[in-house]
Design an enzyme around this catalytic site. Sequence first.
Site, PDB file in Angstrom:
ATOM      1  N   LYS A  54       0.844  -1.204   0.000  1.00 17.94           N
ATOM      2  CA  LYS A  54       0.000   0.000   0.000  1.00 17.94           C
ATOM      3  C   LYS A  54       0.877   1.251   0.000  1.00 17.94           C
ATOM      4  CE  LYS A  54      -3.677  -2.585   2.155  1.00 17.94           C
ATOM      5  NZ  LYS A  54      -4.301  -3.099   3.366  1.00 17.94           N
ATOM      6  N   GLN A  98      -4.336  -1.513   9.527  1.00 15.92           N
ATOM      7  CA  GLN A  98      -4.194  -2.868   8.980  1.00 15.92           C
ATOM      8  C   GLN A  98      -4.737  -3.910   9.964  1.00 15.92           C
ATOM      9  OE1 GLN A  98      -3.020  -3.609   5.763  1.00 15.92           O
ATOM     10  NE2 GLN A  98      -3.858  -5.592   6.309  1.00 15.92           N
ATOM     11  N   ASP A 121     -10.857   2.608   3.600  1.00 20.55           N
ATOM     12  CA  ASP A 121     -11.127   1.168   3.468  1.00 20.55           C
ATOM     13  C   ASP A 121     -12.620   0.929   3.248  1.00 20.55           C
ATOM     14  OD1 ASP A 121      -9.310  -0.846   3.336  1.00 20.55           O
ATOM     15  OD2 ASP A 121      -9.008  -1.043   5.498  1.00 20.55           O
TER      16      ASP A 121
END
Length: 293
Positions: A54, A98, A121
């Site tokens: 990412k 995460q 997200d």
Amino acid sequence: MTAKVILGTEVAKEIREELKEEVSFLKDKYGITPGLVTILVGENPASVSYVTGKQKAAKELGFHSIQDTQPADISEARLLELVDKYNRDKDIHGILVQLPLPRQINETRVLYAIDPKKDVDGFHPVNLGKLMIGEADFLPCTPAGIQQLLIRAGVQTDGAEVVVVGRSNIVGKPIANILVQKAAGANATVTICHTRTRDLAAHTRRADILIVAAGKPKAVTVDMVRPGAAVIDVGVNRIGMTTEGKAKLCGDVDFEAVKEVASVITPVPGGVGPMTITMLMSNTVKAAKLSIK
Ligand code: NAP
């Protein structure tokens, strides 16, 4: 018939080129550089590898990117303070925590603490609720990637029978919600299947578009697929090691057999996977744009 293989790697590249242009536009016109922070707790090798991917993508696109690594024993209160700090940071438009988080931390509390305007997200209940009513700011990344694959491969969703195998909150339910919306790239008739579905094959055989996110190697076999269907395989299953010592992956669909009857199909790896990070980048650019308002 042999299916056309939709390469997510290629589609992802195309979208990243478009994003580069948007990033320069935002910089030139508004002096804004999209900012993304990835918060990693501990050193779980899979999480480290996801976060590294990412960060790499963010840097390549010219984002302001921060990798914030915290020890595995961080307290929930400290992590919430950190999220709050980034919520208030004007240079940060997207916050990604995460998952999974260590046991002492309640994941839901942390995800709910992210400002919905920075929830790139797309997992915050505000954003999932907005998706449900067709007003989404951020779509969850993997489902958003699936929709882009369908659109860019020219698969008609309007009026199509879509069958989704899997009802998780990160793939199955959101992709079903996206494709049922009264909107371009959607307007489908959607069925969601799961382990309590009585006759799975009877449903999958009706599908013009079959999306499989079960997490079970080769759960979908060729007899379960209608000839001419578009098949999107979301599954990522580790089935051993390659001779180079890398994880050997397979999807949820028996690719070799199904590609002989489908019209289009995604491979594993190289199908849906590369789209997920790209859609995270796309959401971050969107968050930067929304911050202008
Ligand atoms: P999950 O939370 O484990 O959910 C799996 C879903 O599939 C559940 O709803 C389960 O039903 C259903 N299911 C499992 N076996 C089934 C069967 N034989 N027949 C019908 N339904 C079945 O998984 P997930 O997080 O959605 O992920 C699914 C797969 O996609 C995994 O392999 C994951 O690694 C992969 N994935 C890939 C990406 C990517 O970027 N490429 C991103 C996310 C996930 P119940 O609800 O009844 O248990």
